[in-house]
Design a protein around this motif. Structure first.
Motif, mmCIF file in Angstrom:
data_model
loop_
_atom_site.group_PDB
_atom_site.id
_atom_site.type_symbol
_atom_site.label_atom_id
_atom_site.label_comp_id
_atom_site.label_asym_id
_atom_site.label_seq_id
_atom_site.Cartn_x
_atom_site.Cartn_y
_atom_site.Cartn_z
ATOM 1 N N PRO A 174 -19.142 -33.462 -33.334
ATOM 2 C CA PRO A 174 -18.356 -33.443 -34.105
ATOM 3 C C PRO A 174 -16.256 -31.939 -33.657
ATOM 4 C CG PRO A 174 -20.041 -31.899 -33.797
ATOM 5 C CD PRO A 174 -20.329 -33.274 -32.951
ATOM 6 N N PHE A 175 -16.674 -31.311 -32.556
ATOM 7 C CA PHE A 175 -15.227 -31.790 -32.243
ATOM 8 C C PHE A 175 -14.107 -32.494 -31.932
ATOM 9 C CE2 PHE A 175 -18.870 -31.129 -28.854
ATOM 10 C CZ PHE A 175 -18.167 -32.770 -27.958
ATOM 11 N N PHE A 176 -14.427 -34.659 -33.367
ATOM 12 C CA PHE A 176 -13.738 -34.761 -32.815
ATOM 13 C C PHE A 176 -13.553 -35.342 -34.118
ATOM 14 C CE2 PHE A 176 -15.697 -36.295 -28.301
ATOM 15 C CZ PHE A 176 -14.557 -35.801 -27.243
ATOM 16 N N PRO A 177 -12.411 -34.917 -34.734
ATOM 17 C CA PRO A 177 -11.953 -34.790 -35.897
ATOM 18 C C PRO A 177 -11.534 -36.184 -35.904
ATOM 19 C CG PRO A 177 -10.590 -33.374 -35.700
ATOM 20 C CD PRO A 177 -11.941 -33.583 -34.435
ATOM 21 N N LYS A 178 -11.456 -36.644 -37.747
ATOM 22 C CA LYS A 178 -11.087 -37.724 -37.844
ATOM 23 C C LYS A 178 -9.351 -37.597 -37.906
ATOM 24 C CE LYS A 178 -14.519 -40.075 -41.086
ATOM 25 N NZ LYS A 178 -14.798 -40.587 -42.534
ATOM 26 N N ASP A 179 -7.996 -38.079 -38.066
ATOM 27 C CA ASP A 179 -7.123 -37.909 -37.542
ATOM 28 C C ASP A 179 -5.967 -39.718 -38.077
ATOM 29 O OD1 ASP A 179 -4.781 -37.383 -37.055
ATOM 30 O OD2 ASP A 179 -5.206 -35.693 -35.248
ATOM 31 N N VAL A 180 -5.336 -39.692 -37.701
ATOM 32 C CA VAL A 180 -4.268 -40.896 -37.589
ATOM 33 C C VAL A 180 -2.415 -40.654 -37.089
ATOM 34 C CG1 VAL A 180 -2.585 -41.594 -38.908
ATOM 35 C CG2 VAL A 180 -4.499 -40.859 -40.259
ATOM 36 N N ILE A 181 -2.488 -41.820 -36.071
ATOM 37 C CA ILE A 181 -1.290 -41.494 -35.198
ATOM 38 C C ILE A 181 -0.025 -42.145 -36.402
ATOM 39 C CG2 ILE A 181 0.004 -42.295 -34.338
ATOM 40 C CD1 ILE A 181 -2.250 -43.296 -32.377
ATOM 41 N N PRO A 182 0.475 -41.184 -37.358
ATOM 42 C CA PRO A 182 1.545 -41.517 -38.755
ATOM 43 C C PRO A 182 2.316 -42.769 -38.238
ATOM 44 C CG PRO A 182 2.168 -39.773 -37.574
ATOM 45 C CD PRO A 182 1.304 -39.909 -36.816
ATOM 46 N N ALA A 183 2.588 -43.655 -39.262
ATOM 47 C CA ALA A 183 3.815 -44.587 -39.307
ATOM 48 C C ALA A 183 5.292 -44.123 -38.691
ATOM 49 C CB ALA A 183 3.761 -45.671 -40.432
ATOM 50 N N GLY A 184 5.887 -45.009 -37.673
ATOM 51 C CA GLY A 184 7.274 -43.981 -37.756
ATOM 52 C C GLY A 184 7.426 -43.784 -36.022
ATOM 53 N N ALA A 185 5.649 -43.082 -35.590
ATOM 54 C CA ALA A 185 5.638 -42.156 -34.379
ATOM 55 C C ALA A 185 6.082 -43.150 -33.009
ATOM 56 C CB ALA A 185 3.949 -41.928 -34.244
ATOM 57 N N TYR A 186 6.435 -44.466 -33.335
ATOM 58 C CA TYR A 186 6.496 -44.607 -32.220
ATOM 59 C C TYR A 186 6.900 -46.106 -32.299
ATOM 60 C CZ TYR A 186 3.117 -41.995 -29.243
ATOM 61 O OH TYR A 186 2.226 -40.981 -29.155
ATOM 62 N N LYS A 187 7.593 -46.741 -31.652
ATOM 63 C CA LYS A 187 8.978 -47.831 -32.038
ATOM 64 C C LYS A 187 7.416 -49.199 -32.304
ATOM 65 C CE LYS A 187 12.919 -51.309 -30.394
ATOM 66 N NZ LYS A 187 13.411 -51.182 -29.078
ATOM 67 N N GLY A 188 7.812 -49.975 -33.325
ATOM 68 C CA GLY A 188 7.007 -50.637 -33.441
ATOM 69 C C GLY A 188 5.821 -50.314 -34.648
ATOM 70 N N LEU A 189 5.311 -49.124 -34.391
ATOM 71 C CA LEU A 189 4.099 -48.917 -34.766
ATOM 72 C C LEU A 189 5.041 -48.369 -36.485
ATOM 73 C CD1 LEU A 189 1.227 -48.331 -34.718
ATOM 74 C CD2 LEU A 189 1.829 -45.689 -34.627
ATOM 75 N N ASN A 190 4.626 -49.681 -37.795
ATOM 76 C CA ASN A 190 4.662 -50.064 -38.839
ATOM 77 C C ASN A 190 3.899 -48.991 -39.792
ATOM 78 O OD1 ASN A 190 7.280 -50.735 -37.871
ATOM 79 N ND2 ASN A 190 6.535 -52.781 -37.937
ATOM 80 N N ALA A 191 2.797 -48.897 -39.177
ATOM 81 C CA ALA A 191 1.687 -48.568 -40.568
ATOM 82 C C ALA A 191 0.951 -47.157 -39.555
ATOM 83 C CB ALA A 191 0.473 -49.373 -40.818
ATOM 84 N N ASP A 192 0.328 -46.698 -40.465
ATOM 85 C CA ASP A 192 -0.430 -44.608 -40.260
ATOM 86 C C ASP A 192 -2.260 -45.827 -39.189
ATOM 87 O OD1 ASP A 192 1.288 -43.622 -41.353
ATOM 88 O OD2 ASP A 192 -0.280 -42.695 -43.051
ATOM 89 N N VAL A 193 -2.400 -45.487 -38.040
ATOM 90 C CA VAL A 193 -2.872 -46.211 -37.126
ATOM 91 C C VAL A 193 -4.538 -45.085 -37.545
ATOM 92 C CG1 VAL A 193 -4.010 -46.302 -35.087
ATOM 93 C CG2 VAL A 193 -1.713 -46.803 -35.972
ATOM 94 N N PRO A 194 -5.721 -44.476 -38.191
ATOM 95 C CA PRO A 194 -6.919 -44.137 -38.313
ATOM 96 C C PRO A 194 -7.097 -44.252 -36.872
ATOM 97 C CG PRO A 194 -7.408 -46.165 -39.431
ATOM 98 C CD PRO A 194 -5.510 -46.222 -39.079
ATOM 99 N N THR A 195 -7.592 -43.280 -36.347
ATOM 100 C CA THR A 195 -8.249 -42.898 -35.088
ATOM 101 C C THR A 195 -9.460 -41.127 -34.975
ATOM 102 O OG1 THR A 195 -7.893 -43.027 -32.659
ATOM 103 C CG2 THR A 195 -6.963 -41.587 -34.057
ATOM 104 N N LEU A 196 -9.262 -40.609 -34.058
ATOM 105 C CA LEU A 196 -10.389 -39.655 -33.421
ATOM 106 C C LEU A 196 -9.430 -39.182 -32.953
ATOM 107 C CD1 LEU A 196 -13.757 -40.289 -33.657
ATOM 108 C CD2 LEU A 196 -12.414 -39.924 -35.854
ATOM 109 N N ALA A 197 -9.250 -37.475 -33.005
ATOM 110 C CA ALA A 197 -9.022 -36.199 -32.338
ATOM 111 C C ALA A 197 -9.178 -35.516 -31.584
ATOM 112 C CB ALA A 197 -7.755 -35.948 -32.573
#
Length: 321
Positions: free
Chosen positions: A223-246
């Motif tokens: 439970p200490f790994f909640p859902k998160d997102v690496i947002p589009a545009g955060a890095y070069k070539g990243l054109n869509a949000d990436v769902p992940t955990l954090a």
């Protein structure tokens, strides 16, 4: 004799002109690898402390990150440090790699989330986290490689014997990928982080999501790994949000750091969040309001008083879970 008296008078007058020497309090902030977010945020905080408080000399020390910082604080070798919440919990209660509970650790601030970055090259045959089986994976030494990666991969039914972890600091992970000694990078970092920014500037990379039933299972087990997102545009070539955990990143201390230093530190950091944010976005995330409902271990007594005076910790709120 007259000559000696004259010298003493001159020295005395000179001393009056320059004033008494200011006694310095030396402060070390435990961070992580020089290419990671911990280090960038710690360096920003040190810079602000040094510029705003004349009697403090602060330094950001590169360390092995969460586990190392908990151990350094437990041994009272540093004054402050960053940690992921899962590592902090394990350290305080003496779990996993911590042979003895580090009961002198104390919480100060709750900050940014650090999403799991899972990267492979654009032309890699690895198309999902479930396909990391049988590969060499670069990950941060300590908590990330020893617990976080195995924990997440376990929900994909991948065991420790099914892959090889190569513990490397962020800049080393990038170099290892570039020279072909690893097949993927699986690390926990704030967004954006300089090492990944550097890599995606020179190489076409794909970010693998952690989502669906796998994210649900991980959330149940950890439970200490909640859902998160690496947002589009955060890095070069990243054109869509990436769902992940954090994991949440917290700033901690030990119980024997003076009340005066704790209060000064918390005042300076919160009074200069805008300036900190100009150095690194994640540095501005350590806002006082995040303490609500997020007291993972006991607060330092001076921090508890500080939060109560601001009305952020009520008498009815449990001091820690």
């Amino acid at each position: 004799m007259k000559k000696l008296l004259l010298i003493l008078i001159v020295l005395s007058a000179f001393g009056l002109m320059i004033g008494p020497a200011i006694a310095k309090t030396y402060v070390t902030i435990g961070t992580g690898g020089t290419g990671g977010t911990y280090y960038a945020v710690g360096a920003a905080m040190s810079k602000v402390l040094n510029s705003k408080v004349s009697d403090i000399s602060a330094n950001a020390e590169s360390t092995g990150a969460s586990v190392a910082n908990c151990r350094l604080l437990g041994a009272k070798k540093i004054e402050f440090g960053f940690s992921a919440t899962d590592a902090l919990y394990a350290a305080y209660f003496g779990q996993r790699k911590f042979e003895q509970p580090l009961k002198n650790l104390r919480l100060l601030f709750v900050g940014y989330s650090a999403p799991f970055h899972v990267l492979v090259g654009q032309n890699s045959k690895i198309n999902s986290v479930s396909e990391l089986k049988g590969h060499k994976i670069a990950s941060y030494p300590g908590n990330t490689s020893e617990f976080q990666v195995p924990a997440i991969l376990s929900v994909y039914n991948i065991t420790r014997k099914d892959y090889t972890t190569v513990p490397l600091r962020p800049s080393e992970q990038v170099q290892a990928y570039r020279d072909g000694s690893v097949d993927a990078i699986f690390t926990t970092l704030g967004v954006p982080t300089s090492s990944i920014t550097d890599l995606t500037t020179t190489h076409k990379m794909r970010f693998l999501p952690i989502e669906g039933k796998y994210a649900e299972k991980a959330a149940q087990n950890y439970p200490f790994f909640p859902k998160d997102v690496i947002p589009a545009g955060a890095y070069k070539g990243l054109n869509a949000d990436v769902p992940t955990l954090a994991t949440a990143i917290v700033l901690i201390t030990h119980k024997d750091v003076s009340d005066k230093l704790i209060t000064t530190f918390m005042d300076v950091i919160t009074d200069n969040l805008d300036e900190l944010g100009q150095v690194h976005k994640a540095a501005a995330s350590f806002t006082p309001e995040k303490i609500k409902g997020s007291i993972y271990i006991p607060l330092h007594p001076a921090a508890e008083k500080w939060y109560r005076e601001k009305g952020l910790v009520s008498d009815s709120q449990p001091l820690w879970k």
